[in-house]
Design a protein around this motif. Structure first.
Motif, PDB file in Angstrom:
ATOM      1  N   PHE A 112       0.813  -1.218   0.000  1.00 40.12           N
ATOM      2  CA  PHE A 112       0.000   0.000   0.000  1.00 40.12           C
ATOM      3  C   PHE A 112       0.848   1.269   0.000  1.00 40.12           C
ATOM      4  O   PHE A 112       0.406   2.325  -0.456  1.00 40.12           O
ATOM      5  CB  PHE A 112      -0.934   0.008   1.218  1.00 40.12           C
ATOM      6  CG  PHE A 112      -2.026  -1.022   1.134  1.00 40.12           C
ATOM      7  CD1 PHE A 112      -3.011  -0.948   0.159  1.00 40.12           C
ATOM      8  CD2 PHE A 112      -2.069  -2.073   2.043  1.00 40.12           C
ATOM      9  CE1 PHE A 112      -4.021  -1.890   0.087  1.00 40.12           C
ATOM     10  CE2 PHE A 112      -3.077  -3.023   1.979  1.00 40.12           C
ATOM     11  CZ  PHE A 112      -4.049  -2.935   0.994  1.00 40.12           C
TER      12      PHE A 112
ATOM     13  N   ARG B 257      -8.066  -6.614 -10.210  1.00 40.38           N
ATOM     14  CA  ARG B 257      -7.412  -6.153  -8.977  1.00 40.38           C
ATOM     15  C   ARG B 257      -8.217  -6.634  -7.782  1.00 40.38           C
ATOM     16  O   ARG B 257      -9.454  -6.759  -7.846  1.00 40.38           O
ATOM     17  CB  ARG B 257      -7.252  -4.636  -8.967  1.00 40.38           C
ATOM     18  CG  ARG B 257      -8.528  -3.869  -8.739  1.00 40.38           C
ATOM     19  CD  ARG B 257      -8.303  -2.397  -8.414  1.00 40.38           C
ATOM     20  NE  ARG B 257      -7.780  -1.621  -9.513  1.00 40.38           N
ATOM     21  CZ  ARG B 257      -8.490  -1.193 -10.548  1.00 40.38           C
ATOM     22  NH1 ARG B 257      -9.778  -1.508 -10.633  1.00 40.38           N
ATOM     23  NH2 ARG B 257      -7.959  -0.465 -11.500  1.00 40.38           N
ATOM     24  N   SER B 258      -7.516  -6.909  -6.712  1.00 44.61           N
ATOM     25  CA  SER B 258      -8.175  -7.278  -5.459  1.00 44.61           C
ATOM     26  C   SER B 258      -7.309  -6.788  -4.301  1.00 44.61           C
ATOM     27  O   SER B 258      -6.094  -6.594  -4.459  1.00 44.61           O
ATOM     28  CB  SER B 258      -8.378  -8.801  -5.368  1.00 44.61           C
ATOM     29  OG  SER B 258      -7.142  -9.486  -5.478  1.00 44.61           O
ATOM     30  N   TYR B 259      -7.936  -6.563  -3.161  1.00 50.36           N
ATOM     31  CA  TYR B 259      -7.242  -5.984  -2.009  1.00 50.36           C
ATOM     32  C   TYR B 259      -6.993  -7.053  -0.950  1.00 50.36           C
ATOM     33  O   TYR B 259      -7.877  -7.845  -0.629  1.00 50.36           O
ATOM     34  CB  TYR B 259      -8.068  -4.827  -1.439  1.00 50.36           C
ATOM     35  CG  TYR B 259      -8.228  -3.681  -2.428  1.00 50.36           C
ATOM     36  CD1 TYR B 259      -7.325  -2.636  -2.458  1.00 50.36           C
ATOM     37  CD2 TYR B 259      -9.289  -3.662  -3.339  1.00 50.36           C
ATOM     38  CE1 TYR B 259      -7.459  -1.594  -3.367  1.00 50.36           C
ATOM     39  CE2 TYR B 259      -9.435  -2.635  -4.261  1.00 50.36           C
ATOM     40  CZ  TYR B 259      -8.513  -1.603  -4.261  1.00 50.36           C
ATOM     41  OH  TYR B 259      -8.647  -0.577  -5.170  1.00 50.36           O
ATOM     42  N   HIS B 260      -5.747  -7.047  -0.435  1.00 50.70           N
ATOM     43  CA  HIS B 260      -5.343  -8.021   0.571  1.00 50.70           C
ATOM     44  C   HIS B 260      -4.692  -7.291   1.726  1.00 50.70           C
ATOM     45  O   HIS B 260      -4.420  -6.086   1.654  1.00 50.70           O
ATOM     46  CB  HIS B 260      -4.386  -9.059  -0.041  1.00 50.70           C
ATOM     47  CG  HIS B 260      -5.021  -9.856  -1.147  1.00 50.70           C
ATOM     48  ND1 HIS B 260      -5.564 -11.106  -0.942  1.00 50.70           N
ATOM     49  CD2 HIS B 260      -5.227  -9.562  -2.463  1.00 50.70           C
ATOM     50  CE1 HIS B 260      -6.062 -11.558  -2.087  1.00 50.70           C
ATOM     51  NE2 HIS B 260      -5.864 -10.632  -3.022  1.00 50.70           N
TER      52      HIS B 260
ATOM     53  N   ILE C 159      -2.164  -4.549  -2.741  1.00 52.92           N
ATOM     54  CA  ILE C 159      -3.142  -4.719  -3.819  1.00 52.92           C
ATOM     55  C   ILE C 159      -2.602  -5.760  -4.797  1.00 52.92           C
ATOM     56  O   ILE C 159      -1.458  -5.674  -5.257  1.00 52.92           O
ATOM     57  CB  ILE C 159      -3.393  -3.399  -4.557  1.00 52.92           C
ATOM     58  CG1 ILE C 159      -3.789  -2.283  -3.581  1.00 52.92           C
ATOM     59  CG2 ILE C 159      -4.487  -3.579  -5.624  1.00 52.92           C
ATOM     60  CD1 ILE C 159      -3.921  -0.915  -4.228  1.00 52.92           C
TER      61      ILE C 159
ATOM     62  N   TYR D  77      -2.676  -7.194  -8.374  1.00 57.89           N
ATOM     63  CA  TYR D  77      -3.042  -6.786  -9.733  1.00 57.89           C
ATOM     64  C   TYR D  77      -2.769  -7.914 -10.726  1.00 57.89           C
ATOM     65  O   TYR D  77      -1.742  -8.607 -10.621  1.00 57.89           O
ATOM     66  CB  TYR D  77      -2.215  -5.577 -10.188  1.00 57.89           C
ATOM     67  CG  TYR D  77      -2.584  -4.260  -9.564  1.00 57.89           C
ATOM     68  CD1 TYR D  77      -3.632  -3.495 -10.070  1.00 57.89           C
ATOM     69  CD2 TYR D  77      -1.851  -3.741  -8.497  1.00 57.89           C
ATOM     70  CE1 TYR D  77      -3.949  -2.259  -9.533  1.00 57.89           C
ATOM     71  CE2 TYR D  77      -2.153  -2.508  -7.946  1.00 57.89           C
ATOM     72  CZ  TYR D  77      -3.211  -1.772  -8.469  1.00 57.89           C
ATOM     73  OH  TYR D  77      -3.521  -0.543  -7.923  1.00 57.89           O
TER      74      TYR D  77
END
Length: 421
Positions: free
Chosen positions: A374, A392-395, A399, A401
């Motif tokens: 981040f 895209r996904s948030y962890h 992020i 991608y």
């Protein structure tokens, strides 16, 4: 629409294989310039007559046909030398227009932007310069009504007129240079966006502008204006550039360029070099070809010749055969390697063309899975604004991608790669 001027068209067949096609093209050019073709003559000679282009007997025939059909204008399917032009007009008392001057007239009518108008004006003056001559031909004083100027300077004013023309050419070239600088700045800004560029090229009236507009129509929520489409030669003289954002592909720039034609005057090729700058800097060319035209192979060869003269060589090219829906027993779209048979008015065809553009334009791109912490603000900003993001996904750690990137991006992104395909 203005009244059409009746004309006779003619040419010398000096053993060229495409003479009939060239004459048919001359007829189309004459119609594009609002002339009405009443009569057509031709003559087979090993080479043209140095003094009068046609042989003496054919010159007499032209004079007789012109008198019979009340014709004052003759259009010739070659570029006449100043001596040939002068001798023909003196001996027949008719007005002669060669192929080069005819194309210049069409360009003058079609030029709308300042750049195109300047380019055409320079080409016209360069053409006229060696054709200023002292003459007793009364036709020389009657040129203004048909778009031809400066052919009839008096003998005492010949050198003065030539100097004035040269000065005018220099003035216009300086003005054009300022216009070019502005266009170069715009081009540099586009290149700084790192967006790949695609240019439509090809013969005039093959369907480039229609293809351009239909690709624009495939862009979701597009509000950009389409380009002019008319069933006429040289409807497009200015290069138009649009940003193409379609869901299945990375963003790219698409340009619609001026059409080509056989025996395109060298003065116009030189004048429009800057207009074709987008083709020179393009990553991919799409040559649009009229699949129904019996002389399509000649058109392809002409396009290649002009591109070579402009220094545009060794670029990836898609051969796009438009109007293929009019071919017998042809199912479209049909793709084989870099070649596609399609119809610009068929949505399925345009989607297939976009798919082929993607294959050719992005074939060296790499699909990467990246995990960006981040706190890597610059990398995240670069990805969000400059790279085609597939997912895209948030962890918890950053992020994730899935992106499609060009090879130049690999060094910058290598520390964050977790999977490469």
């Amino acid at each position: 629409m203005t009244d059409q001027i009746p004309v006779l068209i003619g040419g010398v067949d000096h053993l060229q294989t495409d003479f009939n096609y060239s004459m048919a093209e001359l007829r189309s050019l004459a119609q594009a310039a609002d002339f009405k073709v009443i009569q057509q003559v031709h003559q087979r000679l090993p080479q043209v007559n140095n003094k009068t282009y046609f042989g003496p007997g054919k010159v007499q025939q032209i004079q007789h046909l012109a008198a019979t059909h009340a014709i004052q204008t003759v259009i010739v399917n070659d570029e006449l030398t100043p001596a040939q032009l002068r001798n023909l007009e003196r001996s027949t008392q008719l007005y002669f227009l060669d192929r080069t001057e005819l194309i210049l007239q069409i360009f003058q009518k079609r030029a709308h932007s300042q750049q195109a108008q300047l380019q055409v004006a320079i080409a016209q003056l360069q053409y006229q310069l060696p054709r200023i001559h002292p003459s007793q031909n009364p036709l020389d004083q009657q040129r203004g009504g048909q778009g031809i100027n400066n052919r009839g300077a008096g003998e005492s004013q010949l050198e003065l007129k030539q100097r004035q023309l040269r000065q005018r050419i220099t003035q216009l070239q300086n003005k054009l240079q300022h216009t070019k600088q502005a266009l170069t700045t715009q081009s540099e800004r586009r290149q700084q966006q790192h967006l790949p560029q695609v240019a439509l090229v090809g013969y005039t009236n093959a369907g480039k502008s229609t293809t351009f507009n239909q690709i624009l129509a495939a862009v979701p929520h597009s509000k950009v204006s389409p380009v002019l489409v008319q069933d006429q030669l040289f409807a497009t003289l200015d290069t138009t550039i649009r940003r193409i954002d379609v869901p299945q592909l990375p963003t790219f720039l698409l340009s619609d360029t001026i059409g080509f034609i056989s025996q395109l005057p060298t003065t116009l090729i030189a004048a429009f070099r800057s207009t074709l700058q987008e083709a020179q800097t393009a990553d991919l060319l799409i040559q649009v070809i009229d699949a129904t035209h019996p002389q399509k192979e000649t058109m392809i060869a002409t396009t290649q010749q002009i591109l070579t003269e402009l220094g545009i060589t060794q670029k990836p090219m898609i051969y796009a055969y438009n109007k293929a829906d009019q071919l017998p027993a042809m199912a479209i779209p049909q793709i084989s390697g870099p070649t596609i048979y399609y119809s610009a008015y068929q949505k399925k065809s345009i989607q297939a063309l976009l798919h082929l553009i993607g294959q050719q334009l992005f074939r060296n791109y790499r699909s990467l899975k990246l995990l960006i912490p981040f706190n890597e603000y610059q990398i995240i900003s670069y990805l969000e604004h400059q790279v085609f993001i597939q997912n895209r996904s948030y962890h918890a750690t950053g992020i994730l991608y899935q992106v499609l990137v060009q090879p130049a991006d690999l060094p910058r992104l290598r520390p964050f790669i977790i999977e490469k395909t």
